[in-house]
Every structure is written in C-alpha cells, then in structure tokens.
Motif scaffolding. Sequence first.
Motif, mmCIF file in Angstrom:
data_model
loop_
_atom_site.group_PDB
_atom_site.id
_atom_site.type_symbol
_atom_site.label_atom_id
_atom_site.label_comp_id
_atom_site.label_asym_id
_atom_site.label_seq_id
_atom_site.Cartn_x
_atom_site.Cartn_y
_atom_site.Cartn_z
ATOM 1 N N PHE A 1 32.734 23.291 43.849
ATOM 2 C CA PHE A 1 33.322 24.638 43.768
ATOM 3 C C PHE A 1 32.964 25.346 42.465
ATOM 4 O O PHE A 1 32.897 26.560 42.435
ATOM 5 C CB PHE A 1 34.827 24.639 44.068
ATOM 6 N N GLU A 2 32.716 24.601 41.412
ATOM 7 C CA GLU A 2 32.313 25.298 40.178
ATOM 8 C C GLU A 2 30.855 25.717 40.231
ATOM 9 O O GLU A 2 30.479 26.770 39.720
ATOM 10 C CB GLU A 2 32.578 24.409 38.958
ATOM 11 N N HIS B 1 33.948 23.652 54.624
ATOM 12 C CA HIS B 1 34.677 22.869 53.614
ATOM 13 C C HIS B 1 33.754 22.029 52.755
ATOM 14 O O HIS B 1 34.053 20.920 52.374
ATOM 15 C CB HIS B 1 35.726 21.975 54.273
ATOM 16 N N ARG C 1 24.045 12.207 59.953
ATOM 17 C CA ARG C 1 24.779 13.454 60.081
ATOM 18 C C ARG C 1 26.284 13.203 60.273
ATOM 19 O O ARG C 1 27.120 13.853 59.667
ATOM 20 C CB ARG C 1 24.230 14.180 61.315
ATOM 21 N N ALA C 2 26.615 12.175 61.098
ATOM 22 C CA ALA C 2 28.022 11.918 61.432
ATOM 23 C C ALA C 2 28.805 11.438 60.211
ATOM 24 O O ALA C 2 30.022 11.588 60.146
ATOM 25 C CB ALA C 2 28.103 10.880 62.543
ATOM 26 N N LYS C 3 28.128 10.848 59.253
ATOM 27 C CA LYS C 3 28.828 10.277 58.100
ATOM 28 C C LYS C 3 28.866 11.210 56.897
ATOM 29 O O LYS C 3 29.348 10.830 55.826
ATOM 30 C CB LYS C 3 28.172 8.953 57.702
ATOM 31 N N LEU C 4 28.332 12.385 57.062
ATOM 32 C CA LEU C 4 28.367 13.331 55.942
ATOM 33 C C LEU C 4 29.804 13.779 55.708
ATOM 34 O O LEU C 4 30.614 13.828 56.634
ATOM 35 C CB LEU C 4 27.454 14.525 56.255
ATOM 36 N N GLN C 5 30.112 14.080 54.475
ATOM 37 C CA GLN C 5 31.511 14.342 54.090
ATOM 38 C C GLN C 5 31.707 15.770 53.584
ATOM 39 O O GLN C 5 30.740 16.445 53.236
ATOM 40 C CB GLN C 5 31.931 13.328 52.998
ATOM 41 N N GLU C 6 32.963 16.164 53.528
ATOM 42 C CA GLU C 6 33.311 17.495 53.017
ATOM 43 C C GLU C 6 33.662 17.397 51.540
ATOM 44 O O GLU C 6 34.503 16.578 51.146
ATOM 45 C CB GLU C 6 34.519 18.036 53.791
ATOM 46 N N LYS C 7 33.080 18.235 50.737
ATOM 47 C CA LYS C 7 33.235 18.087 49.294
ATOM 48 C C LYS C 7 33.784 19.340 48.609
ATOM 49 O O LYS C 7 33.670 19.483 47.393
ATOM 50 C CB LYS C 7 31.868 17.733 48.659
ATOM 51 N N SER C 8 34.366 20.230 49.416
ATOM 52 C CA SER C 8 34.777 21.516 48.816
ATOM 53 C C SER C 8 35.803 21.358 47.692
ATOM 54 O O SER C 8 35.939 22.242 46.853
ATOM 55 C CB SER C 8 35.360 22.427 49.894
ATOM 56 N N HIS C 9 36.538 20.230 47.692
ATOM 57 C CA HIS C 9 37.572 20.059 46.665
ATOM 58 C C HIS C 9 37.035 19.386 45.406
ATOM 59 O O HIS C 9 37.802 19.052 44.522
ATOM 60 C CB HIS C 9 38.733 19.262 47.239
ATOM 61 N N TYR C 10 35.743 19.131 45.347
ATOM 62 C CA TYR C 10 35.182 18.558 44.128
ATOM 63 C C TYR C 10 34.658 19.654 43.220
ATOM 64 O O TYR C 10 33.976 20.573 43.670
ATOM 65 C CB TYR C 10 34.062 17.562 44.460
ATOM 66 N N GLU D 1 33.987 8.185 45.437
ATOM 67 C CA GLU D 1 33.784 8.749 46.777
ATOM 68 C C GLU D 1 33.276 7.640 47.690
ATOM 69 O O GLU D 1 32.185 7.117 47.485
ATOM 70 C CB GLU D 1 32.804 9.918 46.702
ATOM 71 N N LEU E 1 30.646 20.835 53.508
ATOM 72 C CA LEU E 1 30.019 19.716 54.216
ATOM 73 C C LEU E 1 28.626 19.449 53.645
ATOM 74 O O LEU E 1 27.856 20.366 53.396
ATOM 75 C CB LEU E 1 29.932 20.036 55.706
#
Lengths: 347, 573
Positions: free
Chosen positions: B151-152, B119, B138-147, B171, B121
Amino acid sequence: MTRIRPLLVSLAILLPLAPGLAAGAEALRLLAWPGYADADLVERFEQRHGVAVEVTLVGNDDVLREKLSANNGGDYDLIAANTAEIHHYIEQGLLQPLQPARIANTTRQLWRFRDYPRIPGISRDGKVYAIPYTYAEMGLIYDRTQLSEPPRSIASLWDPRFQGRVLAFNGSSHAFSLAAQAAGLDPFRIEAADFPRLTERLIALRRNVLTFYAQPEEAASLFREHRVALLFANYGRQQLKQLRDQGADVGYVIPREGALAWLDCWAISRGARNMALAEAWIDFALEPPMSRALVERQGLSNTLEEPENLEGADRLIWLRPVEDAERRARLWERILSGERPPLEETP
Amino acid sequence: MKFGIAFKLGCLLAAFGVLASGVTGYYSYSSSRNLLLKAAERDLLTATQVLGRNLRGGIDAVARDALILASVAQARRLPTQPEGALRAHAENDLAELFRAQMQAHPQYMQIRLIGAGDHGLERVRVDRDGHRLLRIDRAKLQEKSHYAYLFETLSLAPGQIRLSPIVINRELGAHSGLGKPTLHVSTPVVDAGGRVVGALVINVDLDQMFDQLKSDLPSHYQVYLSNRWGDLLIHPDHRRTFGFDQGRRLFIQDEFADVARLLEGGGETSLISRHETVDSGLVAAFVRLSVNTGNSERFIILGLAQPESHVLAETSRLGQRIVQVVLLSSLLALAIAIVASRALTHPLMSITLAVQQFARERRTRPLPIHRHDELGQLARSFAQMQEEILGQLDELNQRRDALEHLARHDPLTGLPNRRVFFERLDHALASARRSAKPLAVLFVDLDHFKELNDSLGHGVGDRVLQAVANLLRSATRESDTVARLGGDEFVILIEQLDDPQQVLAVLHKLHERFQLPMLVDRHEVQVQASMGVSLFPRDGDDIESLLQQADRAMYAAKNAGRNTYNYEAQDPR
C-alpha cells in the motif's frame, strides 16, 4: 567513671544484637511489572513498616511464569499478574487464598472490582486468590475529523466506508475474540463449527483494514501518515494518550458489544513468608497515591475511580484463557499471509 | 652503622633509577596504548563507512533490478491486461525473467508482481525453495493489500523505490524466505495512462546480503544493524535479533548507549561507542545510513564492533616489551647504583682507615690524594694535617730528648752527671751481684786545679776540664762510665771485670796520660790527678761503701804526694 559504666554495660549487651536485628529485618519480595511498584512509593512502604522491599520486574507473562514456578513460589511473596495468568497459577497451586476483609482498602475499590465471583479466574472453590489492581480495556479510537458520530459497534471495523483507513491488531487470540464478539459469540469459547465463518469474517476484516499493527508506536505513525479513521486500541488508553500527544483529534469508545480488557491483580504466593506483610502491601497498593500513579505515570486505569469521560466502563470483558490458542494462531497466520477464502483446515 | 652510607646511597640511586624507568615505561605504554586504540577506532569507523557504502551499493543494485523488471511488466501491459492467452504468455515471460534474476542473485528470495486491485492479489510470483526456483500456481497466490510494501508503494510516483523496514518474513508459503530477515524493495508499476496499477516487489534475504558484504571484513569484526528505533536486526548473538517479532524489544542503544544520539537524528552520522561485557569490552563504530527519505523508516544504523581485547592484544605485547625494558633498565640502574656507591665510599673507607691507623700508631697510609674531587681535597687536607702533626711531634721529641740530656749530663764536658752515675752504679751493682763479676769505682781528682784556674782564668779552666774529660773517655772502654761529680772531681765505673788487676792497667794508663802536658788555648798546661779505687766485692757491696772506699783511696793517694793512684784496700777509719 562510675557514671559511664552503665552505658558501657548496656552497649556491651546491645552491640551483639545489632547485626542480628539487621539480618532479621524482613524483606518483602515482589514480582511485578514496570510501573507497578515505583521506587519512591516503595520507599514509603518500607518506612511505614520498617521492612525492605525487593522488587523484581518482568516484561512478559512467560518470564513471570518461569520466575514464580522456579522454586514453587518460594522466591516471592507477592506477584502481579492478569486474570488469565492468575487462573493458571491457581491451577498449578502456586498461590494461596486470601481474605479481602483483612485488606481494609478493598472497601475503597469500585464495586465491580470487589464482586469477586464475577471476575473470572481469581476464585476457586469459593476462595479468592487475587485482588484487582489495574486494568486496561481495548476500546476503539476514531478520528473525530473523519467520523462525525463515534462508532457504536465493533462492526465499524468492517465498515466499507472506512476501507483502507482501519487499523487492527496483529494478534491471533484477540482477533478471533473480536470476530466472535462482532458475531455475538462468546469471545473465549468459539465452537469448532464457528471457526470457518469467523475466519471468513477476519479475511473480510483484512480486506477492509489498512494493515495490522503490533507496536503502539507503529500504530501511531501509521495513523498519522495514512489518514486512519478507526483504530482497534489493543493497548487501550496508552494509545489514546500517545495519539493525543501527537496532536491527533481522536475519540475513544467502548463498543456496545463490550471491550476486551486485561485486569492485573496482586496475589500472594504459596511460599510467602509473612502473610500479614503481604496483605499490608496490597492494602498499600490500594491507597490513592499508588493507584493514582498508575493513571498518571502509566496511562493505565486503577480500581478506585472510574476513568474520566468514559461511558461503558461496565461493558468490560475480562480476558480469559481461550478455547484453543494454537488453532487461532494457525488460522491467523494464514489469514495474515493473504490466503483467499475458503480456508480449508487440514487436520 | 647498621646501614652504611654505601647501602643508603645505593638504595637511593637504585630507587631513583627504577622509578625513573618505571614512570617512563608507564607513560610510553599508556600513550602508545591510546594511539593504538585511536588507530583501531579509526580503522573500525572506516570499515563501517565502507561497509555502509557497499550496503547502499547492494541496495541500489536491487533497486535497479526492480526498476528494470517493473519497466518490462509495464511494456507487457501487466497486470491490467485482460485474462487470456496473451496475458498468460506475458506472465510466463516475466516469470522467466524473475527466475533469471534470482539465479544471478542468491540473496533474492522472492520476486513478485502484485496488482493494485483484488485486495492486492499477486499476479506473478517466483519463490526460492532451497536450490529450486518455484513459479507459484495461480490458485496459491495471495492477497497483500494490507502489507505496507504494497500500500505504500502504490502511493509512490513511477520510478520511485521503496525500501521496507527489515522484518522477519512471516508470510506463509514464502518457501525459503519464510522466517528470514527480509528487506522488501518495491517500485510501482503503471499503465499506459500513468496510473499506478501494481507493484514490483523483490524480497532480499538480509543474512545472505550481509554474508556477502562481510566476506571482505576481518573475521573478528562483529556486525550490528538496527532499524530507526534501535531494534536489533543483526547482532553477533542471533537470539537478540528481531525481538519485536517475539513481543520483546531489544534495542541497540541498551548495549551501546551512545547510539541513542544517532537515533535521535542529530547532526552526527557516525560515532564510536563502547560496551562493557563481563569478560571484555567491545569497541564499535556506528554509521547512520539514510535509506528512504520522506518515509518513517528513513535510516538504519550500521555498526561494526571488535573486542577491545583484540585491540589491546597489540598493546599487551607492547606492554610486555616495555616491562622487559623497564626490568632491564632497573637492573642496570641497580648495578650503576652499586658501582657508584662503591666508588664514592671506597675512598672514604680508605681515608677512615688511614685516620684510624694514624690515631692508633702515628703511621701514615696511602690516601686518595690524586683525585680531583672533594674526596681528593679531603684526602689532601688530611695528609697535610698528618704531616704537620708528625713534624710537630718530631720537634717535641727532640726537645724532650735535649731536656733529658741536659738533666743527665754535665753541660761543660758532656759527661754523665752525678745522678746518671749513681743510677748506673746501682744498676751495675745489681748485675755484678748476679754475675759475681767484680766492678771497680775509680775516683779522679785533679791536683792543684784551683791554682790553675786562678792563674789562667776560668775559660782555660773549663777547657782543661773538657780536655780531661776527653782524656778519661779515651782511656776507658765504651762500656765503662765516665762521669763528672762536680768541680775537678771525676769518677769512672768499670764493669764486668774478669780480673781486678785490669783496673791497675787502667790506672796506669791514666797516670801515664796525665804526665803529658796539654795544649789548651795555646797554653801548655800540665795537669795531674790523684786517683783512688774501690772494688766490689772487695771493698763493699753497696754504693755508699764503695764510694767511701774509693774516696778514701783517692785521699790516700793525695796524702801520698799527689799525682799517683791508690789501689790498695783502705782500712775503714
């Protein structure tokens, strides 16, 4: 000369009155949204009642609140606001109750817009404070070329088949209401204990969508460029019209869980100077020309006729104030930022 | 004569002078104002184009950095390398590289390597937090697939760059970048097989980037930036930017209506627009910068504005100077008008005075006859007329005098005639009565003149009469009056006698003179006379009695044998 004299005398008597007449001409002061009182239609009302109408337009709820409360409602006779806002104004004592029976055209309205006790926010202690005028529901728009069957449920937004082809709206309140609906909960009264699972649901939604949009234009261009299959239409039919105008082959449905909908009503301010004139305006607004202009010019729905080709108009859920808007917003920001579950809420 | 010709002429000249200098001043002011405005507009447009080029240069530099970092990530086979020490090592190295880049570029707020899987990450992320640079756990990394920046970018070909729409970074956990207007510059990362497996994203703080770009501009230049819809991203009033982020959209075309033409995407790429505010107008130049061809955010609008008052400050200085010049030249025109009207009316005045004096006193005054203009001509004409009038008057006077002389004198002898004599006698009697001084009337009658006339002819007779007249005049005082009464009769009035005996002396002298022969026309002629005297007051106190007495005395002398005189008082008969 003798013939002219009576004329002169009458002129002498009438002339001093003329400015008085002009100054005494009544003005009806409206506080409304763009498209609710277009100048050409306002002019008809002015001619019919021989009064002037001053229209003040607002662009968002905050400005409306500011203007109405500025002089304890004394600056305006009539306002147009959604049911949640009407509820707030009733609490603040800024509105006065009205009698629908005195507004003849309410009989033209669809029954569900006259069933006042069942419309949230507009009544208190058995008194009605507002008359529904226009509404828009947040249905689902789907691409007919990709979906052979219209989506039946809100749950379609989570359907992995559409992963990366779903557009949802970037708004904390509606997002949680949507998740609650999908979970079969009251969209406006989420219990504290339900928040973690709804949050996870929304993270799941995030992982399924292409993205969250804010403006209808943005949604339209994303729809076009990324082969979107399903879209939560926060702006309702307005978006449907926009997409169809772009040539998209799209359908529109009200999901079986019901669609969130806002309902704007006319209400009479506590400071109204002429109650009868204010009632006359509401009556006028419920005549076909005014109400049809909402559909034709704004892409909104009116309260006189059901929108064309829409099944499920009875499944609209009028917006109400939510249990804790701030909590929803706080959580939503974190969801949107991409945090991974579980989200621990710090007190 | 309330307003004289001098006043009117002066006013006319002055008005003309003031008008001419005013109009000239106004036109030169307005044309130089236009020139200045045009020049300012040109400068503004050039500055905007330069700023646009610099902006593009800045963005290109960021894009190069992104490509270099992406190639490093690819070389280290990130982000697809399996978990383990090798991967951790590679990620650490990459993080160090990110840090180095961010140290060199203060406008970089965040650099990330984001995987396509999980997703979207984040894999490696360095944030700016004030003066520190933080490697995110590492634990605070976020998922950015919806940005869209992920995706572009994932759909781009390797080596391509995506520039995001400029938004406020919402963010959470973005440290210093949170709430900042941000541009995401991203490029895909591929694996050995050329498959896109992630993206490298650099967050650029728009404010800092523009602070650098703006440092070269004059301080009164205001920067505007909008996205392709016209949403304000940079505006002198911070509150008007990123309205869409707060649910109310504020558009640049609402302030500068012309910009709508750039947004519509016609052929124009730059234009000048104006915005009228309450106190002053703004003049602004806008350019359309293509950033992302083939993307919906394919251009941005960059503008520079400056207050019109700033441009016009120059022209108002110019205006003041022109006003001064106009005032001075107006004063000069006034002075010239006064002098010119004086110069014209002064000779007119002197001619008028001359005419008035001539009319009153028949006296001439100096005229401006030496001028070579119309006034000189007028003066000369008038002088000539004066001379003619005076000449004719003189002639008239002479004629009148001659006539008068003729009426009062005997034409033959030139002696006063009877009328004059009686006037003088009357006059003399009046003064004699006052002064109580005696006077005498002396009658002279020539003896045998008729015979002489007959014998020698009238011509000689006339000569004789003339000679007698001379004789009588020569024998009397200037103050005495000798008159011819007619024929051969003469009379002498002797006034102011102190002693009546003086008359006797005169008589005696005359008698003696008559005894001498006269030479008349070569004829020797003997002319003698009988004379009689009357005295005032002895013989009477009026003309009649005096004349009668003198006449009687004369006849007494005739009777006494002629050629004698009689002085005695005569008895009235």
